[in-house]
Design an enzyme around this catalytic site. Structure first.
Site, PDB file in Angstrom:
ATOM      1  N   HIS A 118       3.955 -11.908   3.007  1.00 52.49           N
ATOM      2  CA  HIS A 118       4.390 -10.864   3.928  1.00 52.49           C
ATOM      3  C   HIS A 118       3.785 -11.103   5.304  1.00 52.49           C
ATOM      4  O   HIS A 118       2.620 -11.461   5.425  1.00 52.49           O
ATOM      5  CB  HIS A 118       3.962  -9.489   3.401  1.00 52.49           C
ATOM      6  CG  HIS A 118       4.047  -8.421   4.440  1.00 52.49           C
ATOM      7  ND1 HIS A 118       5.237  -7.932   4.908  1.00 52.49           N
ATOM      8  CD2 HIS A 118       3.079  -7.785   5.148  1.00 52.49           C
ATOM      9  CE1 HIS A 118       5.006  -7.024   5.835  1.00 52.49           C
ATOM     10  NE2 HIS A 118       3.704  -6.922   6.003  1.00 52.49           N
ATOM     11  N   GLU A 144       8.745  -8.036   9.211  1.00 48.39           N
ATOM     12  CA  GLU A 144       9.107  -6.886  10.034  1.00 48.39           C
ATOM     13  C   GLU A 144      10.354  -7.220  10.844  1.00 48.39           C
ATOM     14  O   GLU A 144      10.388  -8.206  11.560  1.00 48.39           O
ATOM     15  CB  GLU A 144       7.963  -6.559  11.000  1.00 48.39           C
ATOM     16  CG  GLU A 144       8.349  -5.466  11.967  1.00 48.39           C
ATOM     17  CD  GLU A 144       7.332  -5.240  13.076  1.00 48.39           C
ATOM     18  OE1 GLU A 144       6.127  -5.211  12.773  1.00 48.39           O
ATOM     19  OE2 GLU A 144       7.766  -5.093  14.212  1.00 48.39           O
ATOM     20  N   HIS A 186       5.798   2.379  11.209  1.00 51.82           N
ATOM     21  CA  HIS A 186       4.836   2.837  12.214  1.00 51.82           C
ATOM     22  C   HIS A 186       5.219   4.199  12.772  1.00 51.82           C
ATOM     23  O   HIS A 186       4.433   4.844  13.447  1.00 51.82           O
ATOM     24  CB  HIS A 186       4.738   1.835  13.366  1.00 51.82           C
ATOM     25  CG  HIS A 186       4.357   0.459  12.894  1.00 51.82           C
ATOM     26  ND1 HIS A 186       5.294  -0.483  12.538  1.00 51.82           N
ATOM     27  CD2 HIS A 186       3.150  -0.108  12.665  1.00 51.82           C
ATOM     28  CE1 HIS A 186       4.667  -1.583  12.143  1.00 51.82           C
ATOM     29  NE2 HIS A 186       3.375  -1.373  12.202  1.00 51.82           N
ATOM     30  N   GLU A 198      -2.666  -0.134  -3.939  1.00 53.71           N
ATOM     31  CA  GLU A 198      -3.882  -0.484  -3.206  1.00 53.71           C
ATOM     32  C   GLU A 198      -4.833   0.684  -2.902  1.00 53.71           C
ATOM     33  O   GLU A 198      -5.472   0.696  -1.847  1.00 53.71           O
ATOM     34  CB  GLU A 198      -3.541  -1.227  -1.895  1.00 53.71           C
ATOM     35  CG  GLU A 198      -2.646  -2.439  -2.094  1.00 53.71           C
ATOM     36  CD  GLU A 198      -2.281  -3.163  -0.780  1.00 53.71           C
ATOM     37  OE1 GLU A 198      -2.982  -2.998   0.230  1.00 53.71           O
ATOM     38  OE2 GLU A 198      -1.276  -3.892  -0.791  1.00 53.71           O
ATOM     39  N   SER A 226       0.824  -1.203   0.000  1.00 51.04           N
ATOM     40  CA  SER A 226       0.000   0.000   0.000  1.00 51.04           C
ATOM     41  C   SER A 226       0.862   1.259   0.000  1.00 51.04           C
ATOM     42  O   SER A 226       1.967   1.287   0.547  1.00 51.04           O
ATOM     43  CB  SER A 226      -0.925   0.003   1.216  1.00 51.04           C
ATOM     44  OG  SER A 226      -0.188  -0.081   2.398  1.00 51.04           O
ATOM     45  N   CYS A 275       6.442  -2.815   6.482  1.00 47.82           N
ATOM     46  CA  CYS A 275       5.032  -3.111   6.210  1.00 47.82           C
ATOM     47  C   CYS A 275       4.517  -2.115   5.171  1.00 47.82           C
ATOM     48  O   CYS A 275       5.289  -1.324   4.627  1.00 47.82           O
ATOM     49  CB  CYS A 275       4.235  -3.028   7.514  1.00 47.82           C
ATOM     50  SG  CYS A 275       2.552  -3.677   7.394  1.00 47.82           S
TER      51      CYS A 275
END
Ligand code: GLN
Ligand code: ZN
Length: 766
Positions: A639, A663, A692, A482, A431, A724
């Site tokens: 993933h 990760e 994050h 996405e 994404s 991610c």
């Protein structure tokens, strides 16, 4: 008289009121007084709903502004030093969310649910004493409203076990004595306030608990016996039948057991159940959304009552925070499917009905029993549930469907030839930023403000933008970004038969974050290609390989409410067939790399280790069936984004994906050592930066992480990617971070080129 009680009620409100209150408060749009007033009125509404549903004993203290474990930490006065500050609320939210001077406490999943709790921190010197008045105030509040409160506490063994040592060289179990004293004081205070029953939750009993931890129960509960309140020790999320004798002998006034996850344990509890104790049976499933089979539940309860008489209590299996609030909020839902469901409010009514049946005789609830059976048989026989096409496909699965044509090393040769990628190929997880504009396009389409062609064109232009940016950055393997997906499960569910969606079926995930899991009610069938159009268009824009992007069967299962009329493994298999068809369509459309995301494989692990093997077997099989229909030269990626892999490495290797991205940046690549030691056979993309956080690491930092990776993994098998997907970030951050990531990969290639013969040892030493 038999009593109906509840273990916990969703705190977020039927319309997510708590979420909006919290977020306004964090944005300084409302002050603390408004927040607390709002929370108070929500609590009152929740209590009222429970009482109106016919619940006799209502939990208090299950409400929380953020998390009940965090509340427990405050109540026990165990706030880590770095959060000491003048304002109680500021400190409270800083513990959960961090502040500029102090990193937040860790957060992790609550058992096998999708709820996250704030992990208690322990140091050698941690001392416990009552540190918050909140619980006592809420108890007073309830009494004031004429409600008979049953305060709920996370039990001492569970609290200590789920926390973490934050200092070397001591064991948190050493804190037990001090902890017990604090609990005892809390219980004594509650007793002086007029509380009769306290519910103490010890869900750790459903885990494989080490002997020394099991021994703590006797010690703790012996200390509580003289406190003046009656203790209901409650267990849930699994059978505790193995500890039945010890539990029956504990000096507590009652036990609660989960009959939905552990029906079998009932007999070992009923046998010689102490004549002065209450046994609460969790007969209504708190972990799912289906109506209870009242006839069946009633017959179980009647048998139990023969032994227990008035000492039988009726309850949901666990706290209801794991399900949506009220089915009344679902006006638009298909009426047939709706008739099969019960959310929290409806579940409490079921419990009240069962109580009535016990107290007044079966005839008093005859019509409820009949209508429950009727609806159940309608559901069982509904053509919406059973689809012969799916059944026929399931019957056609052959052993060879679970296997790629050739072993990895042969596929690898074919793939290397086809894609001719450089060493350390760069890619992303799928994404890209979900901008305001993208959300608006989706909303406009949903609300029919734009038609399909307008939507298609707008989405294509978003895809174009993402491809252009990736080309400019110099990434090697591209994604379409996405933009069409609101959520990685919902998007697929919307294209699969057997899935239904709610309007307001929100469940708290953590703090103000809620999720709305779709529900799988029937056989799953793909109605047509789901992603092909987007991927094919994206591929048409570039010479570089375009990765197709799919959600895997186990994740689709794990993040949905699933049917209870067949094993999870079978539902997973149906999902696998649907994804397999999509994989094959992508391949046919010329997409050479296909990523099947399985971020939820690990969280699906059963709580008891003895059940892991069976789970991993069917989970791996589901993935392999989804992935294995393709030719050798088609490259399958997967993933996963979490860092506790070591337990399940063999299963991950058995997925046999050509490439796995994981990760790793937050653990400084430590995780990779596990992969290295295990000699993970296929290619790996360890995340080189944490998506994050808004922080953008320097190129050098990423280079160092990659060098570290090279020391444990064959550099020829390494990919370079973030941890991610990037949907929560903005483009400015993304472009800066990916720019540095591409640069880091180039540096590594240069280093490799300058001494290709001794590359491994050279870079490993770096
Ligand atoms: N492909 C998804 C994304 O990039 C993966 C999300 C996830 O791992 N949770 O957003
Ligand atoms: Zn991820």
């Amino acid at each position: 008289m038999n009593i109906a009680h509840n273990l916990g009620f969703p705190r977020i409100g039927a319309k997510r009121e708590l979420k909006f209150l919290l977020e306004s408060f964090w944005k300084n749009e409302i002050d603390s007084e408004a927040l607390l007033e709002g929370a108070k009125s929500l609590r009152r509404k929740n209590w009222q709903k429970q009482s109106e549903s016919g619940i006799d004993l209502i939990p208090v203290g299950d409400f929380s502004l953020y998390d009940h474990m965090l509340d427990m930490t405050c109540l026990l006065g165990a706030v880590p030093e770095r959060f000491a500050g003048p304002s109680r609320l500021d400190a409270y939210f800083s513990m959960a969310r961090g502040n500029p001077d102090a990193v937040a406490m860790e957060m992790t999943k609550w058992f096998d649910t999708n709820y996250h709790y704030i992990v208690p921190e322990f140091k050698r010197k941690t001392a416990f004493e009552i540190g918050s008045e909140v619980l006592f105030e809420e108890v007073r509040e309830a009494f004031g409203l004429g409600i008979k409160p049953k305060p709920v506490l996370v039990g001492p063994v569970t609290y200590l076990y789920l926390g973490k040592e934050k200092e070397e060289g001591f064991d948190r179990i050493d804190l037990f004595e001090s902890l017990i004293r604090a609990y005892r004081e809390i219980l004594e205070r509650l007793s002086t306030m007029g509380v009769e029953w306290v519910q103490i939750d010890e869900p750790v009993l459903a885990l494989d608990l080490p002997e020394e931890w099991l021994d703590l129960f006797e010690k703790a509960y012996r200390e509580f016996a003289p406190s003046g309140v009656k203790v209901l020790l409650s267990t849930y999320f699994g059978s505790v039948g193995a500890h039945a004798e010890e539990l029956k002998a504990l000096p507590v006034e009652g036990l609660h057991i989960d009959l939905c996850r552990g029906r079998d344990q009932l007999s070992s509890f009923l046998q010689n159940y102490p004549s002065e104790k209450i046994l609460s049976l969790g007969i209504v499933d708190g972990r799912n959304v289906w109506r209870t089979d009242l006839e069946d539940a009633f017959s179980v309860l009647k048998k139990a009552r023969d032994c227990l008489k008035d000492r039988l209590w009726i309850a949901p299996s666990c706290s209801l925070i794991h399900g949506p609030v009220d089915l009344d909020g679902e006006v638009g839902m298909d009426s047939e499917i709706r008739s099969w469901l019960a959310f929290s409010v409806q579940k409490l009514k079921e419990i009240a009905t069962l109580k009535k049946g016990l107290n007044e005789g079966g005839s008093a609830i005859r019509s409820a029993l009949e209508s429950s059976s009727l609806i159940l048989s309608e559901r069982k026989n509904s053509s919406r549930v059973h689809n012969p096409v799916v059944q026929e496909r399931l019957g056609r699965i052959k052993p060879s469907d679970e296997k790629r044509i050739s072993p990895f090393h042969e596929r690898r040769r074919a793939q290397k030839e086809r894609f001719a990628l450089p060493l350390f190929p760069t890619t992303t997880i799928g994404s890209f930023p979900q901008t305001e504009r993208i959300r608006k396009i989706r909303a406009d389409f949903r609300k029919r403000r734009i038609g399909f062609l307008g939507y298609l064109e707008a989405m294509r232009s978003e895809i174009r933008l993402a491809v252009e940016k990736q080309e400019a950055l110099g990434l090697d393997v591209l994604v379409h970004g996405e933009p069409e997906r609101n959520d990685m499960v919902e998007y697929f569910g919307e294209h699969l038969l057997g899935y239904a969606f709610t309007e307001n079926g929100w469940v708290q995930s953590y703090g103000s974050r809620c999720v709305k899991p779709p529900l799988i009610y029937g056989d799953v069938l793909r109605m047509g290609a789901i992603t092909v159009e987007w991927s094919q268009y994206a591929q048409s824009l570039t010479e570089k390989p375009m990765k197709g992007m799919l959600t895997g069967p186990v994740t689709l299962l794990q993040w949905s409410f699933v049917r209870d009329d067949q094993p999870r493994s079978l539902t997973a298999l149906q999902l696998a067939l649907a994804i397999r068809e999509e994989v094959l369509d992508l391949e046919k459309a010329g997409i050479g790399m296909i990523q099947i995301d399985e971020p939820a494989i690990r969280e699906g692990l059963p709580l008891k280790k003895s059940e892991w093997k069976a789970y991993l077997e069917w989970a791996v099989r589901a993935f392999r069936i989804a992935a294995s229909g393709v030719k050798d030269e088609t490259q399958i990626h997967t993933h996963m984004c979490y860092s506790e892999f070591n337990d399940i490495l063999p299963a991950i290797a058995e997925l046999d994906a050509d490439v796995i991205t994981i990760e790793t940046s937050r653990s400084g690549m430590d995780l990779l050592e596990g992969f290295g030691r295990f000699e993970y056979p296929n290619e790996i993309g360890p995340g080189v930066y944490d998506i994050h956080s808004p922080r953008i690491p320097e190129t050098g930092e990423m280079v160092r992480l990659l060098e570290k990776a090279c020391s444990v993994i064959d550099p020829d098998k390494l990919w370079v990617n973030p941890d991610c997907g990037l949907k929560t970030r903005d483009w400015q951050e993304v472009e800066a971070a990916l720019g540095r990531m591409v640069e880091a990969a180039k540096k590594l290639r240069d280093q490799a080129g300058s001494s290709s013969t001794s590359f491994n040892s050279r870079i490993g030493a770096g």
